[in-house]
Design a protein around this motif. Structure first.
Motif, PDB file in Angstrom:
ATOM      1  N   ASP A  55     -19.343  18.324  13.546  1.00 57.30           N
ATOM      2  CA  ASP A  55     -18.298  17.555  13.067  1.00 57.30           C
ATOM      3  C   ASP A  55     -17.319  17.062  14.299  1.00 57.30           C
ATOM      4  O   ASP A  55     -16.666  15.718  14.133  1.00 57.30           O
ATOM      5  CB  ASP A  55     -17.127  18.532  12.170  1.00 57.30           C
TER       6      ASP A  55
ATOM      7  N   THR B 227     -16.510  13.204  14.866  1.00 57.85           N
ATOM      8  CA  THR B 227     -15.087  12.718  15.018  1.00 57.85           C
ATOM      9  C   THR B 227     -14.518  12.208  16.260  1.00 57.85           C
ATOM     10  O   THR B 227     -13.961  11.103  16.476  1.00 57.85           O
ATOM     11  CB  THR B 227     -14.094  14.025  14.675  1.00 57.85           C
TER      12      THR B 227
ATOM     13  N   ASP C 158     -13.190   8.433  16.970  1.00 59.96           N
ATOM     14  CA  ASP C 158     -12.186   8.111  17.860  1.00 59.96           C
ATOM     15  C   ASP C 158     -12.477   7.237  18.869  1.00 59.96           C
ATOM     16  O   ASP C 158     -11.593   6.386  19.091  1.00 59.96           O
ATOM     17  CB  ASP C 158     -11.567   9.689  18.061  1.00 59.96           C
TER      18      ASP C 158
ATOM     19  N   LEU D  84     -20.799  11.334   9.257  1.00 59.69           N
ATOM     20  CA  LEU D  84     -19.498  12.341   9.090  1.00 59.69           C
ATOM     21  C   LEU D  84     -19.321  12.486   7.803  1.00 59.69           C
ATOM     22  O   LEU D  84     -19.166  13.600   7.446  1.00 59.69           O
ATOM     23  CB  LEU D  84     -18.264  11.759   9.943  1.00 59.69           C
TER      24      LEU D  84
END
Length: 758
Positions: free
Chosen positions: A115, A119, A123, A274
């Motif tokens: 995760d 992420t 980003d 994701l």
């Protein structure tokens, strides 16, 4: 196991394999899983129930066979359990490892901080997109600073700037949002650029102070029709040309930039990963349980299918063994015509079954041949035994160590003993042969030393086990012949030549009697006449004493001459063959007629008792039978000792007698028995009873019984003399007994048949 049960088990096994393959294929993708898994799950559950029911039926079938002790059931069960263990242990081990693998692998999937990584990737892409946004804004601000854009710019110059900055278009607008001028990147279609232009309203432009930048994600466009490529990101930037106080006089410059394709694809992949990860994380425990249930179903189906397949394979494997066991029992029972085995295949066990069947067939042919040969041998043996048993000679077979091997029935009768008990015993251990051992061994030894393997002797023999120790004369011929294993045996042929010798003596005595009668009879009459004439001539010339002496001497001569004449008459009767005139005779009536002559002495000088049974009439000469009966009764009375305190007792018995079957004489006969209570006969006299002058009486010629024997021979009757022995100790002689067997029954057919046979 029935054919239907086998077919059903095979069908279930195949169906189970198909369902397992379908279940494994259903888990390849989420769409396929959601569409097919539940159906396949329930089908596998139903299959497990059906297989369990079939295996319970099979277990009950095995239990019934075990309870009834059916051959092969234990072996079938042992094979099946062995195969099941071979399948169960790896399956259970694989199940445990797979379960552990699923638990730890799924946990590892969600414990690797994917995760955070996903992420961070998103980003990173967002930062890069923002960086491009800022760069685009700065580049547009510098361009506006360099060019006032009070007039439309040069297209070539602007296109170079578009290419350098990777812009798609550069548009000038007034305060109302109306496009004043527009320059697009030359390689792009105008429609493609226009499709992504934002709508600038006066209100929007008035709200912008100096500049404005916005990022557009193509994935957010609901009207997007191209789903084959990853959604791309567009950067929209607006920069004011000047900042007049009057907003209505303001001018704006707009540019559009699109992110590279690889950037958009990577960002899209990270976003999808994701999203999928977050969706999977929520169903982590459900996924683990789902895989566990699937593994349990696979394990159960596999185990049940393995159990069914194990029974099928074991049943097929033991079929040749069962056939071999059944065939072995049939062969052991002597049945070689086996039913061909119905199990097909080409492995070694089936080859062994075929070889056993071929062997049994050959044994069947061999058995039939042996049975035929044995039948022929038994027929030949029976024929030989019949010939040997009907021989008048006794045959004895000894091995080279003089142990008894075989014999015939005549030998048993001749030696008055059961020779079966002496088989394989030495000659010296056979009681009846004890008196003959030395002479037989000496002759065998001489035969060994000589070149002639045969010898013959004639030896008087008193059998120690015979009822009366009768002395007979044996003619023994020994012959050596080769037996098995290069050994040899001795065959002794024994003949009782006593009747022959007795007949020879009888002939000799008959010749002597005939000559004596002829020689003695001639001078007897002159002697008697001369004695009587002397008595007549000299009696008157002698005194009283002389006459007395003369008469005594003359009487003596006459008496002796009379005695000699009687002797001559007996010699004559003995020497000549009696002429028999056969007629129908009632033996009981003839006996009653004879006993009338002895009524005067009944209960005073002797006792005669009779027991006469109803008899058939016989063919005989009544006159000669009278002579025989008178002679035998007279001898029985005279056999009693004179010094005894009891009277002579004679028992006369007649009965109808049945002869042994299988003989050459008629089956029925008449038996006459005369028994007395006299002193009996010594053994040496009993052995030669019917020879002349073989008597223990102090008077008489000793020709009575020989004459009786000749008359009985002329009547084809059998006569036998024996002593009556007391059964209790000390086995004293209680008298003598004479048995006469008449075989000429007064029946025309029987008489004719008897006459032909004799």
């Amino acid at each position: 196991m029935t054919k239907h049960l086998k077919a059903l088990l095979i069908t279930i096994i195949v169906l189970g394999v198909i369902l397992l393959i379908a279940l494994s294929l259903a888990t390849r993708s989420t769409a396929s899983f959601a569409y097919n898994y539940s159906t396949l799950f329930y089908l596998n559950i139903a299959l497990i129930v059906v297989m369990s029911a079939l295996l319970l039926v099979l277990a009950y079938w095995l239990f019934q066979r075990l309870r009834h002790n059916v051959f092969g059931t234990r072996l079938l069960t042992r094979f099946a359990l062995s195969f099941v263990l071979l399948a169960v242990i790896p399956s259970v081990l694989l199940f445990l490892i797979s379960n552990l693998f699923i638990s730890r692998t799924i946990n590892s999937w969600f414990n690797l901080k994917l995760d955070s990584a996903l992420t961070a990737g998103i980003d990173f892409g967002r930062d890069r997109l923002l960086l491009n946004r800022d760069i685009t804004q700065d580049q547009l601000a510098r361009l506006v600073t360099q060019h006032n854009f009070s007039t439309p710019p040069s297209a070539s110059e602007i296109q170079a700037t578009l290419k350098q900055n990777n812009w798609r278009t550069l548009i000038g607008m007034d305060a109302q949002g109306k496009i004043v001028w527009r320059i697009d990147e030359p390689t792009l279609r105008t429609a493609s650029v226009t499709e992504h232009l934002p709508v600038f309203t006066p209100n929007l432009l008035q709200s912008i102070q100096h500049n404005w930048v916005q990022i557009e994600d193509e994935a957010d466009n609901a009207e997007r029709t191209d789903n084959g490529t990853a959604p791309r990101q567009f950067i929209h930037a607006i920069q004011t040309v000047d900042n007049p106080r009057d907003a209505l006089a303001a001018r704006w410059v707009y540019t559009q930039k699109i992110m590279p394709v690889d950037f958009s694809a990577r960002v899209n992949d990270i976003q999808n990963g994701l999203r999928d990860y977050q969706a999977t994380e929520t169903s982590r425990e459900s996924l683990r349980n789902l895989y566990r249930v699937t593994l349990v179903i696979v394990l159960l189906v596999t185990l049940l299918a393995a159990l069914a397949a194990a029974f099928l394979i074991a049943n097929r494997m033991i079929q040749p063994i069962l056939w071999l066991a059944q065939a072995t029992r049939q062969v052991a029972a002597g049945h070689y015509a086996l039913v061909p085995q119905r199990v097909k295949g080409s492995d070694e066990m089936l080859q062994l079954v075929d070889s056993f069947g071929d062997m049994a067939q050959k044994l069947s042919v061999t058995q039939a041949s042996l049975a035929h040969n044995q039948h022929e041998l038994e027929s030949a043996k029976a024929y030989s035994e019949a010939v040997l048993d009907n021989l008048s000679s006794g045959v004895l077979v000894f091995n080279q160590n003089l142990a008894l091997l075989s014999y015939n029935q005549t030998a048993q009768r001749m030696f008055h003993t059961n020779l079966k008990q002496y088989i394989q015993q030495d000659l010296r251990h056979i009681e009846p042969f004890a008196p003959l051992c030395d002479i037989i061994e000496s002759n065998i030894k001489r035969a060994h030393e000589s070149t002639h393997p045969s010898w013959r002797i004639q030896q008087p023999f008193a059998n120690p086990v015979a009822p009366h120790h009768d002395e007979i004369t044996l003619s023994i011929q020994g012959s050596r012949f080769l037996a098995e294993n290069d050994t040899y045996s001795w065959v002794l042929v024994c003949d009782d030549v006593t009747p022959i010798i007795s007949a020879q003596r009888t002939l000799a005595w008959g010749e002597v009697a005939r000559r004596l009668a002829h020689e003695i009879k001639n001078p007897l009459t002159p002697i008697q006449l001369s004695a009587e004439r002397l008595n007549m001539k000299l009696a008157s010339k002698l005194d009283e004493e002389g006459r007395t002496q003369l008469e005594r001497s003359t009487r003596t001569i006459i008496n002796q001459v009379s005695a000699l004449q009687n002797m001559v008459n007996e010699f004559r009767d003995y020497a000549r063959t009696p002429k028999v005139t056969f007629e129908d005779v009632d033996l009981n009536a003839l006996i009653d007629e004879i006993l009338v002559l002895y009524e005067s002495g009944q209960n005073q000088q002797y006792i005669i008792r009779t027991k006469l049974s109803p008899l058939p009439r016989i063919w005989a000469d009544a006159q000669q039978l009278r002579q025989v009966l008178l002679n035998l009764v007279k001898n029985a009375i005279e056999a009693h000792p004179q010094t005894g305190s009891t009277l002579p007792t004679i028992d006369i018995t007649t009965e109808q007698h049945t002869l042994q079957s299988g003989t050459l004489i008629p089956a029925q006969a008449v038996k006459l028995t005369i028994r007395d209570n006299g002193s009996g006969f010594p053994e040496h006299i009993l052995a030669r009873m019917f020879e002349p002058y073989n008597s223990n009486k102090t008077h008489g010629t000793g020709l009575g019984l020989p004459i009786v024997k000749k008359i009985m021979d002329a009547h084809h009757a059998q006569i036998n003399v024996k002593n009556v022995i007391e059964k209790t100790s000390p086995h004293a002689i209680m008298g003598a007994q004479i048995d006469i067997l008449f075989v000429n029954i007064a029946n025309k057919d029987a008489h004719k048949e008897t006459t032909q046979l004799l």
